[in-house]
Design an enzyme around this catalytic site. Structure first.
Site, PDB file in Angstrom:
ATOM      1  CD  GLU A 265      -3.132  -0.650   2.625  1.00  0.00           C
ATOM      2  OE1 GLU A 265      -3.664  -1.756   2.590  1.00  0.00           O
ATOM      3  OE2 GLU A 265      -2.833  -0.147   3.686  1.00  0.00           O
ATOM      4  CB  CYS A 266       0.594   4.349   0.042  1.00  0.00           C
ATOM      5  SG  CYS A 266       0.960   5.999  -0.400  1.00  0.00           S
ATOM      6  N   GLY A 267       3.533   4.104  -0.063  1.00  0.00           N
ATOM      7  CA  GLY A 267       4.369   3.967   0.225  1.00  0.00           C
ATOM      8  C   GLY A 267       5.108   2.002   0.344  1.00  0.00           C
TER       9      GLY A 267
ATOM     10  CB  SER B 291      -2.349  -0.209  -5.257  1.00  0.00           C
ATOM     11  OG  SER B 291      -3.319  -0.623  -4.360  1.00  0.00           O
TER      12      SER B 291
ATOM     13  CG  LEU C   9       2.902   1.767  -5.551  1.00  0.00           C
ATOM     14  CD1 LEU C   9       2.713   0.823  -6.812  1.00  0.00           C
ATOM     15  CD2 LEU C   9       1.157   2.944  -6.045  1.00  0.00           C
TER      16      LEU C   9
END
Length: 457
Positions: A328-330, A429, A332
């Site tokens: 997730e986020c970081g 993502s 990704l």
């Protein structure tokens, strides 16, 4: 149905930046130091504020959110997590009535569903009698929200405090606390808000917050308000724990610290044994059946992440062997080929995702979203819907044939946008979700890890 007592109080604000986190952290530290069992909560999908709560209270802080998890789960979840606490202190999000579209998961919405009294924090800097109109407006805006009193913040002098107390008495608004301005109470900030407790030394700051709360707040009055909260009606239920049958590595260090405790606990209930590891310091991943890379601030640790070539090679090897990987986020960003920092300099990352994450000067996306899976992944089948949120400063640059994971639709957006990478055993993502609020995704993630475990035998 069972009627249960749960002493509880919501600390809300008129808007962001009024001092909610400082005051809540201070109250948690004060009560904890006096031997009370105090359970912290945070309204909304925030990761950073609960870190301060946990340090002050000596126990995990949990998020209360009616978007990330089904609304009918709110009361029983709160009742379970607050069991045994002398007082539960719930920090609000933004202003009292702010939330998603139509006020979903606002502090007021959560307070009403939990029948919890609200204490409103008022920033009194550069204002005198007029602050009473603010307090009165918040009280009258929704009579179903029980505002039990206010805490005054950033007062300049004793005379200033007396003036504001006088006008609060005229509108029959109890004053439960009055903080004078103190620059030593400020918490470090950067582009996503407060700096996480995983990156800074917080003991002295939190102790000072606790001392300030003890000095400026009528703590007995706070306890009395919390104890007067109505009984909660909760259906009795029994949670069945599954036998531990998979081991999942969780990247957790200064660069990757954005995890909801309830989300990880949901995986444990599904039969996962969670094993922490550090992409910053460890030379290889642990012996596990799947990997989770949460959000955080990899952009602040680029030199360390680049330098740990052994860890990056270990992750690539695991991916090549078919190990399920969820990011997730970081996370990704770390799995991309490169991260481009705020100055435009590029740094080689793991390289599982064929793209470059580029840091931007402004916030790119924020808010609640529904994700529709565009293809099968380690947590979803094509067409599955998942609820979560986005909050990021970076953008993903990639080629035309990129295997997009989701269409994300914001609660205030007219049109959705494609996002994330999903191919074979890797899903990465910007979508933050809670496995506690997406139980089907949790089951499919565990199933993916179980299948990999069996394939190795």
């Amino acid at each position: 149905m069972e009627s249960i007592a749960r002493p509880r109080i919501v600390i809300a604000g008129t808007n962001s930046g009024v001092g909610k986190t400082t005051i809540v952290t201070g109250l948690l530290a004060y009560f904890h130091s006096k031997g009370y069992a105090v359970q912290p909560f945070k309204v909304g999908p925030d990761y950073i504020d609960p870190g301060f709560h946990g340090k002050a209270a000596g126990r995990n802080s949990y998020n209360l959110d009616t978007w990330m998890t089904p609304p009918d789960r709110l009361v029983p979840t709160f009742a379970s997590l607050s069991k045994g606490a002398d007082i539960s202190i719930i920090e609000g999000v933004m202003g009292l009535y702010d939330g998603g579209a139509n006020g979903i998961s606002s502090t007021a919405d959560i307070a009403k569903k939990l029948k919890a009294p609200v204490v409103l924090v008022l920033d009194c800097k550069s204002v005198g009698y007029s602050i009473a109109a603010t307090a009165l407006g918040f009280r009258e805006y929704d009579p179903n929200v029980h505002i039990a009193g206010v805490i005054l913040n950033r007062l300049g002098t004793d005379r200033h405090e007396a003036m504001v107390r006088e006008v609060m008495e005229k509108i029959h608004m109890p004053v439960l606390g009055a903080f004078h301005r103190d620059d030593a109470l400020q918490t470090p900030e950067r582009h996503l808000g407060l700096t996480p407790v995983t990156e800074i030394e917080t003991q002295a700051l939190i102790e000072h917050m606790g001392e300030a709360a003890g000095k400026w707040v009528d703590t007995e009055a706070v306890l009395n308000v919390a104890r007067q909260a109505p009984l909660l009606e909760v259906e009795e239920s029994e949670t069945k724990l599954k036998v531990k049958n998979v081991r999942i590595g969780v990247a957790r260090d200064e660069a990757f610290s954005f995890y909801y405790p309830a989300s990880l606990e949901a995986l444990e209930r599904q039969g996962a044994e969670l094993v922490d590891f550090s992409p910053l310091r460890d030379s290889s991943i642990p012996d596990v059946d799947g990997l989770i890379f949460g959000g955080g601030f990899p952009e602040m640790f680029l030199h360390e992440l680049v330098g740990n070539t052994a860890m990056k090679a270990s992750i690539r090897e695991a991916a090549a062997c078919g190990m399920p990987i969820y990011a997730e986020c970081g996370g990704l960003m770390y799995l991309c080929e490169k991260i481009q920092d705020f100055d435009g300099d590029s740094y080689e990352m793991v390289g599982l995702v064929p793209g470059v994450c580029e840091m931007q000067k402004k916030l790119q996306r924020v808010g609640y979203v529904t994700g529709k899976a565009l293809r099968k992944s380690v947590i979803a089948d094509q067409g599955d819907l998942l609820k979560g949120h986005e909050f990021h400063f970076s953008t993903l640059s990639c080629g035309e044939d990129f295997p997009w994971a989701y269409t994300l639709q914001g609660t205030r957006q007219k049109a959705g946008h494609i996002e994330g990478y999903a191919k074979d055993n890797v899903l990465a993502s910007y979508l933050h979700l809670s496995f506690d609020g997406n139980p089907t995704a949790a089951e499919k993630w565990i199933a993916s890890c179980e299948a990999f475990n069996k394939s190795r035998k």
